[in-house]
Design a protein around this motif. Structure first.
Motif, PDB file in Angstrom:
ATOM      1  N   ILE A  35      16.840  13.413  23.038  1.00  0.00           N
ATOM      2  CA  ILE A  35      17.090  12.053  22.543  1.00  0.00           C
ATOM      3  C   ILE A  35      17.052  11.013  23.657  1.00  0.00           C
ATOM      4  O   ILE A  35      17.255   9.830  23.399  1.00  0.00           O
ATOM      5  N   GLU A  36      16.797  11.425  24.883  1.00  0.00           N
ATOM      6  CA  GLU A  36      16.905  10.528  26.033  1.00  0.00           C
ATOM      7  C   GLU A  36      15.995   9.310  25.953  1.00  0.00           C
ATOM      8  O   GLU A  36      16.421   8.207  26.263  1.00  0.00           O
ATOM      9  N   TRP A  38      14.915   7.727  23.402  1.00  0.00           N
ATOM     10  CA  TRP A  38      15.426   6.797  22.398  1.00  0.00           C
ATOM     11  C   TRP A  38      16.729   6.163  22.851  1.00  0.00           C
ATOM     12  O   TRP A  38      16.941   4.962  22.655  1.00  0.00           O
ATOM     13  N   MET A  39      17.598   6.948  23.458  1.00  0.00           N
ATOM     14  CA  MET A  39      18.860   6.388  23.958  1.00  0.00           C
ATOM     15  C   MET A  39      18.597   5.414  25.106  1.00  0.00           C
ATOM     16  O   MET A  39      19.261   4.383  25.205  1.00  0.00           O
ATOM     17  N   ASP A  40      17.628   5.716  25.956  1.00  0.00           N
ATOM     18  CA  ASP A  40      17.278   4.780  27.034  1.00  0.00           C
ATOM     19  C   ASP A  40      16.841   3.433  26.462  1.00  0.00           C
ATOM     20  O   ASP A  40      17.210   2.376  26.969  1.00  0.00           O
ATOM     21  N   GLU A  43      19.940   1.649  25.044  1.00  0.00           N
ATOM     22  CA  GLU A  43      20.769   1.145  26.146  1.00  0.00           C
ATOM     23  C   GLU A  43      20.116  -0.048  26.836  1.00  0.00           C
ATOM     24  O   GLU A  43      20.788  -1.018  27.197  1.00  0.00           O
ATOM     25  N   LEU A  53      27.658   2.727  22.496  1.00  0.00           N
ATOM     26  CA  LEU A  53      26.582   3.591  23.011  1.00  0.00           C
ATOM     27  C   LEU A  53      27.056   5.043  23.105  1.00  0.00           C
ATOM     28  O   LEU A  53      26.305   5.957  22.755  1.00  0.00           O
ATOM     29  N   MET A  56      27.107   6.437  19.601  1.00  0.00           N
ATOM     30  CA  MET A  56      25.742   6.710  19.128  1.00  0.00           C
ATOM     31  C   MET A  56      25.190   7.986  19.752  1.00  0.00           C
ATOM     32  O   MET A  56      24.628   8.825  19.067  1.00  0.00           O
ATOM     33  N   ARG A  57      25.359   8.105  21.063  1.00  0.00           N
ATOM     34  CA  ARG A  57      24.865   9.298  21.763  1.00  0.00           C
ATOM     35  C   ARG A  57      25.520  10.547  21.187  1.00  0.00           C
ATOM     36  O   ARG A  57      24.839  11.537  20.905  1.00  0.00           O
ATOM     37  N   GLU A  61      23.460  13.462  19.345  1.00  0.00           N
ATOM     38  CA  GLU A  61      23.489  14.794  19.952  1.00  0.00           C
ATOM     39  C   GLU A  61      23.992  15.845  18.967  1.00  0.00           C
ATOM     40  O   GLU A  61      23.485  16.961  18.946  1.00  0.00           O
ATOM     41  N   LEU A  67      19.164  10.483  13.905  1.00  0.00           N
ATOM     42  CA  LEU A  67      18.149   9.756  14.668  1.00  0.00           C
ATOM     43  C   LEU A  67      16.795   9.847  13.976  1.00  0.00           C
ATOM     44  O   LEU A  67      16.069   8.863  13.873  1.00  0.00           O
TER      45      LEU A  67
END
Length: 108
Positions: A35-36, A38-40, A43, A53, A56-57, A61, A67
């Motif tokens: 998911i990195e 998308w999370m990046d 953020e 945040l 959400m993470r 996860e 997601l």
């Protein structure tokens, strides 16, 4: 996730997904916990507080389908149905091997 937060996240992710199509590899990666990217993007938008945040993470996860669902919102019906079916690569590969359909068409 509130509906307002979900709409903001969807808008951010829509921007990040240039072709607006749901890609099987993308979905498979998310379902595997990747998911990195998308999370990046979420953020980097600077629209959410650090606590939001983190929530959400944690959600993405533990429930990657959340997601996937956000990414698929707004896709057409056919693309949406394709995204709900998990690919069965081993089945396809096995069928191709048994039918002799391995290699390129130019090999015939």
């Amino acid at each position: 996730m509130t509906s307002g937060t979900r709409e903001l996240v969807r808008a951010i992710l829509d921007y990040e997904r240039a072709d607006k199509a749901t890609d099987h590899e993308l979905i498979d990666a998310i379902r595997s916990g990747d998911i990195e990217y998308w999370m990046d993007a979420i953020e980097a938008s600077a629209l959410f507080a650090p606590g939001e945040l983190r929530r959400m993470r944690a959600l993405f996860e533990t429930e990657p389908e959340e997601l996937v669902a956000v990414l698929r919102e707004g896709t057409d019906e056919l693309t949406d149905r394709r995204g709900t079916v998990k690919r069965r690569d081993s089945w396809v590969t096995g069928m191709a091997a048994r039918s002799g359909c391995i290699g390129s068409a130019s090999a015939m």
